[in-house]
Design a protein around this motif. Sequence first.
Motif, PDB file in Angstrom:
ATOM      1  N   LYS A   9      -4.755   2.605  -1.206  1.00  0.00           N
ATOM      2  CA  LYS A   9      -5.123   1.465  -2.049  1.00  0.00           C
ATOM      3  C   LYS A   9      -3.967   0.488  -2.181  1.00  0.00           C
ATOM      4  N   GLU A  10      -4.311  -0.715  -2.670  1.00  0.00           N
ATOM      5  CA  GLU A  10      -3.267  -1.720  -2.867  1.00  0.00           C
ATOM      6  C   GLU A  10      -2.690  -1.597  -4.279  1.00  0.00           C
ATOM      7  N   ARG A  33       0.821  -1.205   0.000  1.00  0.00           N
ATOM      8  CA  ARG A  33       0.000   0.000   0.000  1.00  0.00           C
ATOM      9  C   ARG A  33       0.857   1.257   0.000  1.00  0.00           C
TER      10      ARG A  33
END
Length: 701
Positions: free
Chosen positions: A112-113, A67
């Motif tokens: 977010k990933e 992340r």
Amino acid sequence: MEKILQTDIKYLQGVGPRRAELLKKELGITTFFDLLYYFPYKYIDRTRFYRISEISGDLPYIQLRGRIEGYRMIGAPRKKRLVARFSDDTGTIELVWFRGLSWVASSYPPGKEYIVFGKPTRFGSSINLVHPEVEEVTETEKKINAALQAHYSTTEKLKNQFLTSRVIHKLQATLLKQTAGKLEETLPLPLLREKGLISREEALINIHYPKDAVMLEKARLRMKFEELFFIQLNLLMQKVNRIKHVRGYPFGKVGEYFNRFYHDKLHFELTEAQKRVMKEIRRDLGSGRQMNRLLQGDVGSGKTLVALMTMLIAADNDYQSALMAPTEILAQQHYNTISNWLEGTGVRVGLLTGSSKKSERKILHDQLRGGEMHILVGTHALIEDEVQFHKLGMVVIDEQHRFGVAQRARLWEKSDLLPHVLVMTATPIPRTLAMTLYGDLDVSVIDEMPPGRKPIKTILMNDSKRERLFGFMRQQIREGRQIYVVYPLISESEAMDYKDLEDGYESIVRAFPSPEYGVSVVHGRMKPREKEISMKHFIEGRAQILVATTVIEVGVDVPNASVMVIESAERFGLSQLHQLRGRVGRGADQSWCILMTSYKISNDARKRLRIMVETNDGFKIADSDLKLRGPGDIEGTQQSGIPFNLRIANLAQDSQILQLARDAADKILKKDPELNSPENQMLKKGIHLYDKNDKDWSRIS
Ligand code: ADP
Ligand code: MG
């Protein structure tokens, strides 16, 4: 071609007019087809993910999954950089950008990933990824990343418009979706079966998005075969066509001129190779078809003599010949050699170059038109001049790679029927390359040197040994030998290169002062007249040393010159070094080639130069050159007028595929020489796909 593939690239989703303009300018991509056939240059295994705790400073490109925690901007206004904290379960590292800062920050919001891809670099005590590729982990991309990922060459300008390798990859996906089910097969089914090749559509999908390594290999094989097959088919068809439709003058007779020369003037035996080649040529000349033959042979193997005898046969049949050389010096030398050989035989030889005087021209023109002149030697002044032949029946082109196709064609305009053509080249082209470059020519090879030549000894030396080199040169001069010293000239406009030459010249004049020594110099910036005077000085032995740029590369024949010193040898290609080396070793004495390099050169350069030390075999050298540098760099190919940028096949590595492709093309044409049968219509289309540049490329006539 399928309609959809002809679509302008600007209509592809994600491209638009501005990017289309760039794609066209930078990569020559104008249509859907061009993009689809823009193949990756490498693939990276993206199945492996690293953990942050595993990273050290000296890994190659790696892939991480984690992340982005947040961004900060660091540095003075003009040297700002953007730093992101990136974490997985095992730790945190920094991602760093120096350009496109706001674009990056807004494209990849924190929290977010992401999957990031880049090369770790150590920065003080921490490790960074600088300008990594970043990609959100979405369902589709999980799939894409499950395999080998394609990488495309791009340019700085493209990257500035965000047309990175990654974006091109995505455009390919869009395009593949749009063309799904609409791509026609280009190769006949029986051929696919016989060669075990996969379908075109499957191949194109797997070229851009390989399912796995096995499918990638199959896809590449299929596309390489397709490319080489259609190029060969095209060349072979042209050859078939030529043989069928182009008549040539039948030169059945061997008469007075030839015999007088052969019995009275030639004091040595032809080599077996020369005899064999003469037979091949005579068979062509007597056949009633036009000869189109490439004569290959190492420097000094005796090609000029073969050409001369061929022109004598033309004279015996009442036809004139033209011999075209790439430089004025070489034309002059050919003229001298040939006039000497022909003294007293009654054969008339003329010379026409850019510096021929008007009055001389007038006489030449008259003699040519009147048919009194048998052989005209010259540079491309031959083409440009108002020359009218009485009956031009034979054209010999020396070192043809210096001439463009268009130039060659203009010579033919000078005669009603097509003259026979003999192309001589001393650049030993590897078989695979010859097949592609000259696929529609017949090839003769002189693979044997005249007897009594001592092999040239080649020595590698670096700058620190210059005093020893000068000592050696003095000793050779004392023994009556002459010496070339050659400087690399990458381009005529390169001021740097001339600086090297000037400095070199000065240091040689200092070490070899007059009147004890004579030093001449020739280079491309001199006027033809000056060059000639300088060369003459050397040829007549008044100068013992000739300092030159690669001007002397082609054809100069000074038998007394026994040492070739090549400065900055690491900057030359192997084939070029070989050509230069061929300038010595023409007399009976031991000859030497000294390759001078700077003190430090790369391992690659050393490896290349060692090949020169180890072998005198031009073909071996050309092969190594091809393997080491790739065909695009082989001398002359760029100027040859032949599109060399194969999309996927590699002539150095794919000679087996090339052979298969050629055999397949041959077999098809044997049954259907003009591809008239219904099942072969698809092949005509295929040829077209690979013939976009020029309708008559590589055609001699
Ligand atoms: P190329 O054009 O292939 O570089 P040339 O025709 O200029 O080679 O020949 C090089 C030299 O070898 C010339 O001096 C030529 O007279 C000589 N030569 C050619 N053929 C023979 C032979 N069969 N025997 C001896 N010398 C030869
Ligand atoms: Mg020659």
